[in-house]
Enzyme design. Structure first.
Site, PDB file in Angstrom:
ATOM      1  N   SER A   1       0.881  -1.172   0.000  1.00 45.02           N
ATOM      2  CA  SER A   1       0.000   0.000   0.000  1.00 45.02           C
ATOM      3  C   SER A   1       0.917   1.220   0.000  1.00 45.02           C
ATOM      4  CB  SER A   1      -0.933  -0.040   1.221  1.00 45.02           C
ATOM      5  OG  SER A   1      -1.709   1.128   1.323  1.00 45.02           O
TER       6      SER A   1
ATOM      7  N   TYR B   1      -4.647   8.560  -6.170  1.00 47.03           N
ATOM      8  CA  TYR B   1      -3.766   7.471  -5.709  1.00 47.03           C
ATOM      9  C   TYR B   1      -4.169   6.982  -4.307  1.00 47.03           C
ATOM     10  CZ  TYR B   1       0.806   5.453  -4.261  1.00 47.03           C
ATOM     11  OH  TYR B   1       1.819   4.642  -3.807  1.00 47.03           O
TER      12      TYR B   1
ATOM     13  N   LYS C   1      -4.913   3.105  -2.586  1.00 48.65           N
ATOM     14  CA  LYS C   1      -4.059   2.486  -1.572  1.00 48.65           C
ATOM     15  C   LYS C   1      -4.832   2.234  -0.270  1.00 48.65           C
ATOM     16  CE  LYS C   1      -0.223   1.962  -3.859  1.00 48.65           C
ATOM     17  NZ  LYS C   1       0.300   0.625  -4.166  1.00 48.65           N
TER      18      LYS C   1
END
Ligand SMILES: NC(=O)c1ccc[n+]([C@@H]2O[C@H](COP(=O)([O-])OP(=O)(O)OC[C@H]3O[C@@H](n4cnc5c(N)ncnc54)[C@H](OP(=O)(O)O)[C@@H]3O)[C@@H](O)[C@H]2O)c1
Length: 289
Positions: free
Chosen positions: A158, A172, A176
């Site tokens: 992650s 993004y 994650k």
């Protein structure tokens, strides 16, 4: 139901024997994936590397094998966002190495920062397709076999951006966060079946991804990052290997992310106040009066 019972009984918490393991690394041609592959190959594991670019992948496979005195290293080009292609690649690698996957390192990913109001739909979609679905597809390809054998280790990469919403990471970060959520549920279901599940939260790491990311980073994101030096990929790889050996779920390669992972809800208001202050200071200094 009967088919699942043996694995339920075989709760296996013995440490992973890395020297006899077959390790599949997505994103194995560069950065964190490649550094982890090198480290595990040096410990005697058989390595299988996956990435899209065939040339860099073959070069990485040759380099890892040579550095580990001829340890078998196989490679297949595949896009992790393409479930069928990735599943096929992993099956072919298992056949070539004559051993099922014992350890999965799902490291393939990319980051595209930018101002929320300026990012296109395509970027939001790409982050989810590669960072989240790319991880999910890899886990789905190896988890049934590991459960059947009551043995294995699944580690997904992650990010610190998966622990805290940060200016510039609106595409993004959620991908994650999703990786973290996936692995939390998968751990709850697979750990009682003997499979170790871990998730890694690196801060900035000096890799080609960071160089590419820096081309797109808003100035505000840079001032939030401050002058903290990026970690090396080798440091993250060492934390991953230790995490596998100790069957850790949360794998943090530095004290900052460790504190965030442990005390995030307490630290978050303080961090947000400081980050907002830095952003305001930057915007004031660049706004014409
Ligand atoms: N570097 C950082 O600061 C940092 C911080 C936190 C988290 N991370 C995470 O760590 C992981 C590894 O990043 P890195 O910094 O090591 O990046 P990197 O050096 O750019 O390596 C990324 C690897 O993933 C592969 N890849 C990218 N997209 C792919 C796709 N669609 N299908 C298959 N392979 C793909 C790349 O090869 P091809 O391009 O040839 O496919 C390459 O092997 C990523 O998930 C990243 O988000 C990185």
């Amino acid at each position: 139901m009967a088919a699942t019972l043996p694995a339920m009984r075989l709760r296996n918490t013995r440490p992973m024997d890395i020297g006899s393991a077959h390790v599949v690394v997505t994103g194995g041609s560069s950065g964190i994936g490649l550094a982890t592959a090198r480290l595990l190959a040096a410990r005697g594991a058989k390595l299988s590397l996956i990435a899209r670019g065939a040339e860099r992948l073959e070069e990485a496979a040759r380099e890892v094998s040579a550095a580990a005195k001829g340890v078998p290293v196989a490679a297949r080009a595949a896009d992790v966002a393409d479930r069928a292609a990735l599943t096929r690649a992993i099956a072919e690698l298992e056949a070539e190495q004559a051993r099922p996957c014992d350890i999965l390192i799902a490291s393939a990913g990319l980051a595209r920062p930018g101002h929320f109001l300026e990012l296109s739909d395509d970027v939001f979609r790409q982050m989810i397709e590669v960072d989240y679905f790319g991880t999910l597809h890899a886990v789905c390809a190896v988890a049934p076999g590991m459960v059947e054998r009551g043995h294995g280790s699944v580690v997904a990469v992650s990010s610190a951006a998966g622990l805290l919403g940060i200016f510039g990471y609106s595409a993004y970060g959620p991908a994650k966060f999703a990786v973290r959520g996936l692995m939390e549920s998968v751990r709850a279901e697979l750990a009682p079946r003997g499979v170790h599940v871990g998730v890694v939260f690196p801060p900035d790491v000096d890799t080609p991804q960071l160089a590419e990311e820096n081309r797109w980073k808003p100035r505000e994101t840079r001032v939030i990052g401050g002058t903290i030096k990026p970690l090396t990929a080798e440091k993250v790889a060492a934390a991953i290997v230790k995490g596998i050996e100790r069957r850790r779920f949360t794998i943090c390669p530095d004290t900052g992310t460790r504190a965030l992972a442990r005390f995030g809800s307490v630290l978050m208001p303080l961090l947000n106040r400081e980050f907002d202050r830095r952003v305001r200071a930057l915007q004031r200094s660049t706004t014409p009066s």
